[in-house]
Each structure stands twice: as C-alpha cells, then as structure tokens.
Scaffold this active site. Structure first.
Site, PDB file in Angstrom:
ATOM      1  CG  LEU A 161      -1.944  -1.075   1.390  1.00  0.00           C
ATOM      2  CD1 LEU A 161      -2.669  -0.925   2.732  1.00  0.00           C
ATOM      3  CD2 LEU A 161      -2.941  -1.046   0.250  1.00  0.00           C
ATOM      4  CG  ASP A 162       0.330   4.541  -2.751  1.00  0.00           C
ATOM      5  OD1 ASP A 162       1.123   3.753  -3.294  1.00  0.00           O
ATOM      6  OD2 ASP A 162      -0.515   5.209  -3.371  1.00  0.00           O
ATOM      7  CG  MET A 163       4.411   6.485   3.874  1.00  0.00           C
ATOM      8  SD  MET A 163       5.892   7.507   3.766  1.00  0.00           S
ATOM      9  CE  MET A 163       6.144   7.935   5.474  1.00  0.00           C
TER      10      MET A 163
END
Length: 566
Positions: A413-415
C-alpha cells in the site's frame, strides 16, 4: 539610481494588505514538501488578483471560453523577501515563457534570456531552422520521392523475376534427372548415354550462366538507381548529423550560460550542478522554473529570502494533475539539484521525508495462523523500507517472525494509504499468494473520502499511467507509454461537499486510485488530504478496508474487513 536598484524597484512588490500580524518563519521553506506560510499565501493571493485583472499581455490559460490560442496552464511562484531597507515584500515569477515572452513587468527576469534577438541562441536557432528546412525540402523533393518509388518497384520486380527463374531452373534440374534415370532404366547404349549426359550438362551450364547474367544485369540496374537515391539520402544523413551536433553544442552553451547564485554568493552553472547526478546532464528546460528564477534574483539584489510557494494557474493538463490555484512543491527532476545548490547558506525547514512518521505507532495484526497474517497498516506508514527510513511493515514483520522465509510482503500500500495488508510466513506461501494477485483472483475494496461531489453513482475509470520521470513518485496519465490502469467505483454517500466512495482496483498501479480520483478524465475529485494530487490535510483519506482471497493451505475463500475511520 543604479541598475540593481532599478531592477529591484521593478520586481520588489510591497504587500497591499497588512502583514504586521503575521510572524516571520524561523526558517526558509523546504521547497519539495511544504505547507505555504501565511505570508506566502497572502503574496499568492495578491499575484492571483493581478493575473485576473492585468491587461498587459494575453495568454490562454483555458479559464475563459472561446479564447484563441493553445491552452497552456502555468506554474507561478512567489518569494517573500526582506530588502536592505528592512521592508517585507515579495517577488513573482512564472515557469518557462508567458504569452510567448520571457519578460513581463512585475515578474523577475529569467536567469538567462535565450530569446534575446542578438544573442547566440537566436542565431544558432536560425541556423538549425535552416537545416530543418533543407532536410524537409530534400525529403519531399519530387525527384527523390520518384526515385525511391522506382527503386522499390524495380527491386520487387527483380526479386520476383529472380525467384521465377530459379523455380524454372529447379524444375529443369528435376526433369534432367528423370531423363537420366529413364535412359539408364531403358538400357540405352553407353555411347548414346554419354551423348545424352553431355547435352544435359550443357543445358545445366547454360541455365546457370543465364541466371548469373540476369542477376548481374539486374543488380547493376538497381545499383544505378540506388546511387541516384543516395545523392539525396547521403545529403539528408549529413544534414541530420550536422543538426544533431549543432543542437548538442547549443545545448551545452546554454547549460554554461545558466549560472545560479546561492546564499553564500557562490555561482554554479547548470552543467556543474548536474554533472554528478544520475542523469549526468541537465534535462530540457532546467533552470526555467519559477523557484530558481526567484532565488537567483533575490541573491543578485541583496534581498533576503523568507518563504516561498508555487501554485498552478489555469486548466489542468491532459497528462499530469494540476488544479487551478492549488499549491505544489518544486519538481524534483529539474529543480532538486539546482535548489540543492541555491539553498546552501540558508536556514531551511527540515526535510519531513527524512522523519519517520511511524515512530511509536503500533502495527495491528487482525489475523494470523501458521502460514499467513493480516495487518492493518496505519496511514503514513511504509510498506517496505525506503531510501532513508527502514521502519516499515516489512521490518516489523521480520522482527515479529524471525524464522519466516521469503519476502513476507505479498502486496503493498502507498505510505499514505491505510488498511489491510497480507503477509506470507514462508517462501512457498508467498509464491502461492502472489500467483493469485498475478491472476487477479484476489479482490480488494477501498474506501475513500473525495474532496467534492461526484455526479454519477457508479462507473469504471480506464486511464493508463506511467511515472513522471521529472517528478517521481508522481504519476501521469499517458496513452502512449502508460500501463493499463482500471478502477471500478461506487458512491456510498455524499455530504458537506464530500463524497464517500468505494473503489475496486482491477489493476494495481502506483497511485492508481489517487490519480483516477483526481484527474479531470477520471472523477475530477481528489481524495481528501492527498498532498500530491489534491490538497494536504491531516491524512490521506484512503483505506484498504476489505480483501478476499483463497487461503493457500485450506483452499477456502476467506475475507477480512476493517472499516475506515473517517
């Protein structure tokens, strides 16, 4: 009044509004990730008012219906400064050219003006244009086009006739063989057989000679046409090589003309700034952005930089996401090396990207067995180690399961995105789960809060994506080089100019949901708190709340869900 004072009075803009109640920042803006200081916001608002009301020049920003000219939105920048008289004001700049020109009243000039009529760029540009015109004339010359077509036709004809002749020779050879075998089978006399064999040999030699002569004459004819074609081709090749060399030399000369000051009074050319970077040389249009123009002008005229901001003015481009009046950080590809030099000597805000936002944050495991684990990743928490920050889901899982084998992380997942992540405890399990992702049998649902209202209730977005090479990790919509990216969506609720929505990503591209939400060809509503494609808030309101997959051991279809907390 000397030249420096004249230039200062032309570009130093006193604030119209009162600034007494606005405290000065302790440090200068970190240009690659920032929230605009109130002074920078006030300067931007005053500049925007000027853009709305000025009549000095015309430029089609795409904000007015039926305006003539190509629609070109533009980045503008403001730099709040203190002059030698201890007065606070600001400088303004635009990126690239504005209304086809480098110079406009109110705005700082370019670091180097390549458009000066008597300058070397204009002269060399005229030479390059002349070369281009000659290349175009040669490539469209009727005699050249006729010769190329004639060569193509004659080559096709020659190849067909050669193939036909070779087939006939092959058939004759087969027929001669049959004659020999028949003569032997009928038992003709030795003398008659020798006569027959001699006749067949002569016929074979004759056919071989005629084929050789046909090919020789045909190739000579084609070579004669080819030489006439080459008169044009060689000249075109020569001109293209000359154009390439002159263009490279001109680019190099430009690089050396663009020299940038820093707060220490040191000067560096574009060539020196970029020579130790990964690319090794400056990209196109380096040095033409607003931020370098502003800082260079300030240093030239003894103006102390206090804070800065850059905003987009105009219609959003077709590829990248830029919203009218929204603030954006400086681009990394072109500006990071330049500003890295120019900010030396200034006290600058700390780089927030070097600070671990997950420090002290708990990573919750919502399910685990002997083979897998499901964690609920908080927002602003890395999935895997970054360049400067190691703390991540991977590092936490590696410490929690020291005997685990394989990569552990099945998907990322994106940060800034929160939600469910799937962990594999050994290499075989990881391979099995990865296979499900590759085959797209894993189902995921995200919940997002959009900053705006979506008109339809559901649909599918199909916008191919690729990375912005000049501003990583930002993504662009690109139909030529982008990878397919598809997202299904459905509105959950709408309230207070916000839309709660469900996303089902069909593909899994970087920033896919964020771009598909924000882009004008997608939903045209950025996710609330999106600091890349929208407006920064307390967090990115995007959460991976539901996942379904087949357990690699039990083979049962399992689902997990953690509702979004927004």
């Amino acid at each position: 009044m000397n030249h420096s004072q004249n230039a200062e009075s032309a570009c130093f803009i006193p604030f119209k509004g009162a600034t007494d109640t606005l405290p000065l920042p302790e440090r200068f803006t970190f240009p690659f990730y920032y929230e605009p200081h109130p002074l920078a916001i006030l300067a931007s608002e005053e500049l925007q008012e000027h853009l709305e009301n000025q009549t000095e020049w015309e430029h089609n920003f795409g904000l007015e219906a039926n305006q003539e000219g190509l629609v070109i939105g533009k980045m503008f920048g403001v730099l709040v400064v203190r002059n030698p008289q201890n007065e606070i004001g600001y400088l303004a700049a635009f990126s690239g050219k504005l209304a086809g020109e480098n110079h406009h009243s109110l705005f700082v000039p370019p670091v180097f003006d390549m458009l000066t009529e008597e300058g070397f760029f204009k002269k060399e540009e005229a030479v390059l244009n002349q070369i281009n015109a000659e290349i175009e004339a040669l490539e469209n010359n009727p005699e050249f086009l006729s010769l190329e077509e004639f060569l193509k036709t004659e080559t096709t004809k020659f190849d067909a006739e050669s193939d036909d002749y070779k087939k006939r020779i092959k058939a004759s050879k087969k027929e001669r063989k049959a004659q020999r075998e028949k003569a032997v089978a009928e038992g003709i006399s030795t003398s008659d057989l020798e006569i027959l064999l001699e006749e067949l040999r002569k016929e074979s030699l004759k056919q071989a000679y005629f084929l050789k002569d046909f090919i020789r004459q045909g190739e000579a004819r084609l070579e004669e046409i080819q030489q006439k074609v080459n008169v044009f081709r060689n000249r075109i090749t020569f001109l293209k090589e000359e154009r390439k060399n002159k263009s490279n030399a001109l680019q190099q000369q430009l690089f050396e003309q663009y020299s940038f000051l820093n707060a220490k009074g040191e000067t560096k050319s574009l060539f020196d700034i970029f020579k130790n970077t990964v690319q090794g040389k400056p990209p196109a249009a380096a040095g033409e952005c607003a931020a370098p123009k502003l800082l260079h002008y300030a240093y030239q005229h003894q103006l102390e930089p206090i804070c800065m901001a850059e905003f987009w003015w105009g219609q959003s481009p077709k590829s990248e996401i830029r919203k009218h009046k929204h603030f954006y950080p400086a681009c990394r590809g072109k500006c990071e090396p330049i500003l890295g030099h120019m900010l030396e000597g200034l006290k600058v805000d700390d780089n927030p990207m070097l600070v671990n936002p997950a420090d002290g944050v708990t990573l919750e495991t919502i399910y685990e067995d002997d083979y897998i684990a499901i964690v609920n990743k908080p927002a602003e928490f890395l999935s895997v180690p970054g360049i400067t920050i190691q703390d991540s889901v991977y590092e936490r899982m590696r410490l929690k399961y020291p005997n685990a084998t394989g990569p552990l992380i099945v998907h990322r997942l994106d940060m800034s995105t929160s939600g469910l992540m799937l962990i594999a405890k050994d290499k075989g399990i990881h391979k099995s789960l990865q296979s499900q992702f590759i085959k797209r049998t894993v189902k995921k649902r995200y919940t997002a809060l959009l900053n705006g209202l979506v008109s339809a209730n559901e649909g599918e977005i199909d916008l191919p994506l690729r990375v912005d090479l000049e501003d990583r990790p930002r993504q662009l919509v690109c139909y030529e080089y982008g990878k397919p990216a598809k997202t299904k969506w459905k509105v959950v609720s709408q309230n207070d100019n916000k839309t709660k929505i469900h996303f089902w990503p069909i593909t899994g591209r970087t920033h896919q949901l964020r771009v598909h939400a924000s882009h004008s060809l997608g939903l045209n509503c950025p996710i609330f708190g999106d600091d890349l494609y929208g407006t920064k808030a307390d967090r990115l309101h995007l959460h991976a709340e539901w996942i379904e997959f087949r357990h690699p051991i039990t083979r049962e279809v399992v689902t997990f869900e953690v509702a979004a907390e927004f």
